[in-house]
Design a protein around this motif. Structure first.
Motif, PDB file in Angstrom:
ATOM      1  N   VAL A   5       0.817  -1.044   0.062  1.00  0.00           N
ATOM      2  CA  VAL A   5      -0.039   0.003   0.022  1.00  0.00           C
ATOM      3  C   VAL A   5       0.810   1.199  -0.103  1.00  0.00           C
ATOM      4  O   VAL A   5       1.736   1.424   0.946  1.00  0.00           O
ATOM      5  N   GLY A   6       0.809   2.054  -1.161  1.00  0.00           N
ATOM      6  CA  GLY A   6       1.482   3.129  -1.197  1.00  0.00           C
ATOM      7  C   GLY A   6       1.045   4.292  -1.866  1.00  0.00           C
ATOM      8  O   GLY A   6       0.038   4.406  -2.118  1.00  0.00           O
ATOM      9  N   SER A   7       1.923   5.511  -1.836  1.00  0.00           N
ATOM     10  CA  SER A   7       1.523   6.713  -2.498  1.00  0.00           C
ATOM     11  C   SER A   7       2.559   7.724  -2.648  1.00  0.00           C
ATOM     12  O   SER A   7       3.537   7.226  -2.263  1.00  0.00           O
ATOM     13  N   GLN A   8       2.392   8.662  -3.489  1.00  0.00           N
ATOM     14  CA  GLN A   8       3.620   9.730  -3.565  1.00  0.00           C
ATOM     15  C   GLN A   8       3.169  11.023  -2.709  1.00  0.00           C
ATOM     16  O   GLN A   8       3.807  11.860  -2.987  1.00  0.00           O
ATOM     17  N   LYS A   9       2.246  10.869  -1.927  1.00  0.00           N
ATOM     18  CA  LYS A   9       1.832  12.122  -1.023  1.00  0.00           C
ATOM     19  C   LYS A   9       1.247  11.371   0.211  1.00  0.00           C
ATOM     20  O   LYS A   9       0.635  10.714   0.377  1.00  0.00           O
ATOM     21  N   GLY A  10       1.757  12.073   1.291  1.00  0.00           N
ATOM     22  CA  GLY A  10       1.271  11.827   2.593  1.00  0.00           C
ATOM     23  C   GLY A  10      -0.329  12.204   2.934  1.00  0.00           C
ATOM     24  O   GLY A  10      -0.584  13.009   2.235  1.00  0.00           O
ATOM     25  N   GLY A  11      -0.901  11.536   3.797  1.00  0.00           N
ATOM     26  CA  GLY A  11      -2.135  11.676   4.130  1.00  0.00           C
ATOM     27  C   GLY A  11      -3.317  11.102   3.483  1.00  0.00           C
ATOM     28  O   GLY A  11      -4.594  11.529   3.907  1.00  0.00           O
ATOM     29  N   PRO A  12      -3.238  10.143   2.626  1.00  0.00           N
ATOM     30  CA  PRO A  12      -4.253   9.725   1.687  1.00  0.00           C
ATOM     31  C   PRO A  12      -5.051   8.357   2.803  1.00  0.00           C
ATOM     32  O   PRO A  12      -6.029   8.091   2.235  1.00  0.00           O
ATOM     33  N   GLY A  13      -4.290   8.017   3.842  1.00  0.00           N
ATOM     34  CA  GLY A  13      -4.708   6.849   4.317  1.00  0.00           C
ATOM     35  C   GLY A  13      -4.501   5.574   4.304  1.00  0.00           C
ATOM     36  O   GLY A  13      -5.138   4.637   4.376  1.00  0.00           O
ATOM     37  N   LYS A  14      -3.213   5.676   3.716  1.00  0.00           N
ATOM     38  CA  LYS A  14      -2.480   4.288   3.547  1.00  0.00           C
ATOM     39  C   LYS A  14      -2.363   3.370   4.612  1.00  0.00           C
ATOM     40  O   LYS A  14      -2.754   2.218   4.656  1.00  0.00           O
ATOM     41  N   SER A  15      -1.916   3.810   5.918  1.00  0.00           N
ATOM     42  CA  SER A  15      -1.843   3.186   7.003  1.00  0.00           C
ATOM     43  C   SER A  15      -3.270   2.491   7.395  1.00  0.00           C
ATOM     44  O   SER A  15      -3.529   1.591   7.841  1.00  0.00           O
ATOM     45  N   THR A  16      -4.331   3.394   7.321  1.00  0.00           N
ATOM     46  CA  THR A  16      -5.731   2.834   7.533  1.00  0.00           C
ATOM     47  C   THR A  16      -6.106   1.758   6.794  1.00  0.00           C
ATOM     48  O   THR A  16      -6.823   0.868   7.240  1.00  0.00           O
ATOM     49  N   ILE A  17      -5.853   1.922   5.535  1.00  0.00           N
ATOM     50  CA  ILE A  17      -6.192   0.913   4.617  1.00  0.00           C
ATOM     51  C   ILE A  17      -5.394  -0.324   4.791  1.00  0.00           C
ATOM     52  O   ILE A  17      -5.926  -1.456   4.676  1.00  0.00           O
ATOM     53  N   SER A  91      10.510   6.467  -2.060  1.00  0.00           N
ATOM     54  CA  SER A  91      11.655   6.038  -0.957  1.00  0.00           C
ATOM     55  C   SER A  91      12.524   4.904  -1.458  1.00  0.00           C
ATOM     56  O   SER A  91      11.765   3.932  -2.198  1.00  0.00           O
ATOM     57  N   LYS A  92      13.199   4.432  -0.514  1.00  0.00           N
ATOM     58  CA  LYS A  92      13.674   3.224  -0.696  1.00  0.00           C
ATOM     59  C   LYS A  92      12.860   2.373  -0.663  1.00  0.00           C
ATOM     60  O   LYS A  92      13.088   0.982  -1.036  1.00  0.00           O
ATOM     61  N   GLU A  93      12.097   2.464   0.613  1.00  0.00           N
ATOM     62  CA  GLU A  93      11.230   1.511   1.129  1.00  0.00           C
ATOM     63  C   GLU A  93      10.018   1.005  -0.060  1.00  0.00           C
ATOM     64  O   GLU A  93       9.829   0.006  -0.315  1.00  0.00           O
ATOM     65  N   LEU A  94       9.646   1.961  -0.695  1.00  0.00           N
ATOM     66  CA  LEU A  94       8.788   1.999  -1.667  1.00  0.00           C
ATOM     67  C   LEU A  94       9.206   0.962  -2.954  1.00  0.00           C
ATOM     68  O   LEU A  94       8.591   0.178  -3.385  1.00  0.00           O
ATOM     69  N   ARG A  95      10.365   1.456  -3.327  1.00  0.00           N
ATOM     70  CA  ARG A  95      10.814   0.918  -4.477  1.00  0.00           C
ATOM     71  C   ARG A  95      11.362  -0.584  -4.279  1.00  0.00           C
ATOM     72  O   ARG A  95      11.267  -1.388  -5.193  1.00  0.00           O
ATOM     73  N   THR A  96      11.871  -0.865  -3.237  1.00  0.00           N
ATOM     74  CA  THR A  96      12.465  -2.209  -2.805  1.00  0.00           C
ATOM     75  C   THR A  96      11.160  -3.083  -2.740  1.00  0.00           C
ATOM     76  O   THR A  96      11.375  -4.244  -2.955  1.00  0.00           O
TER      77      THR A  96
END
Length: 209
Positions: A5-17, A91-96
């Motif tokens: 679960v990712g995005s390019q901007k903070g705040g859309p509710g990734k952690s919630t989802i 981020s490195k986390e996203l890409r890896t």
């Protein structure tokens, strides 16, 4: 199955989802690992509250930063579902994580500032597909307005259509207080008294499967 679960901007509710999907999969009888790859530790703090409150079914949780690929591959061999939450940026986390994931959910709010990030995300996805051609990417609208007269969600869906690498899901996550209320309890909305929110998560899970 590794679901990122990712995005390019903070705040859309990734952690919630991510946390709500983890709960939904666990209630479906699957062994679930939730991986927090965000330095803000939102998913890890939610999980700590779930453990402290003794909620069942149990969900495993692991924090991992920097290169996530090998860790996710290892977890995939030990769990039915590996749900990964990373920071809302490139981020490195996203890409890896994209190199190991089977499925990626790109979460965006129906706002122009969020939608403007999709061009860069589309480029990142194209690069990831060189090394992980089987990565299944979906675009998910979240925090959509519930008022019928607000057209932002329809406009956002049309905008997503401009990015074929990010096919829009039929499922939509709306702006509901229930999603905020369950966080400090370490719960998911399917464990809460809000049938509309629970139905959204169940529809999302069904479509992802």
């Amino acid at each position: 199955m590794i679901r990122l679960v990712g995005s390019q901007k903070g705040g859309p509710g990734k952690s919630t989802i991510a946390t709500n999907l983890a709960v939904a999969y666990a209630h479906d009888g699957r062994d679930v690992a939730l991986v927090d790859g965000d330095r803000q530790r939102s998913a890890a703090r939610w999980h700590a509250d779930r453990v402290e409150n003794g909620h069942q079914p149990a969900i495993a949780c692991l924090e991992k930063l920097d290169n996530m690929r090998e860790t996710l591959i290892d977890l995939n061999g030990r769990y039915d579902e590996v749900v990964v939450d990373v920071a809302g940026r490139d981020s490195k986390e996203l890409r890896t994580a994209m190199l190991a994931a089977h499925q990626m959910l790109v979460v965006v709010r129906p706002s122009q500032l969020d939608l403007d990030t999709l061009e860069h995300m589309s480029e990142v996805i194209s690069e990831a597909h060189i090394y992980n051609p089987g990565l299944d990417v979906r675009g998910l609208l979240a925090q959509a307005p519930t008022h019928a007269f607000v057209s932002e969600s329809n406009d956002a869906g049309e905008y997503l259509a401009d990015y074929p690498s990010l096919p829009a899901m039929k499922a939509v996550i709306y702006e509901r207080k229930a999603y905020r209320d369950v966080i400090p309890e370490g719960l998911g909305v399917i464990e809460w008294d809000n049938p509309k929110a629970a139905a959204e998560i169940q529809a999302l899970m069904k479509e992802l499967d």
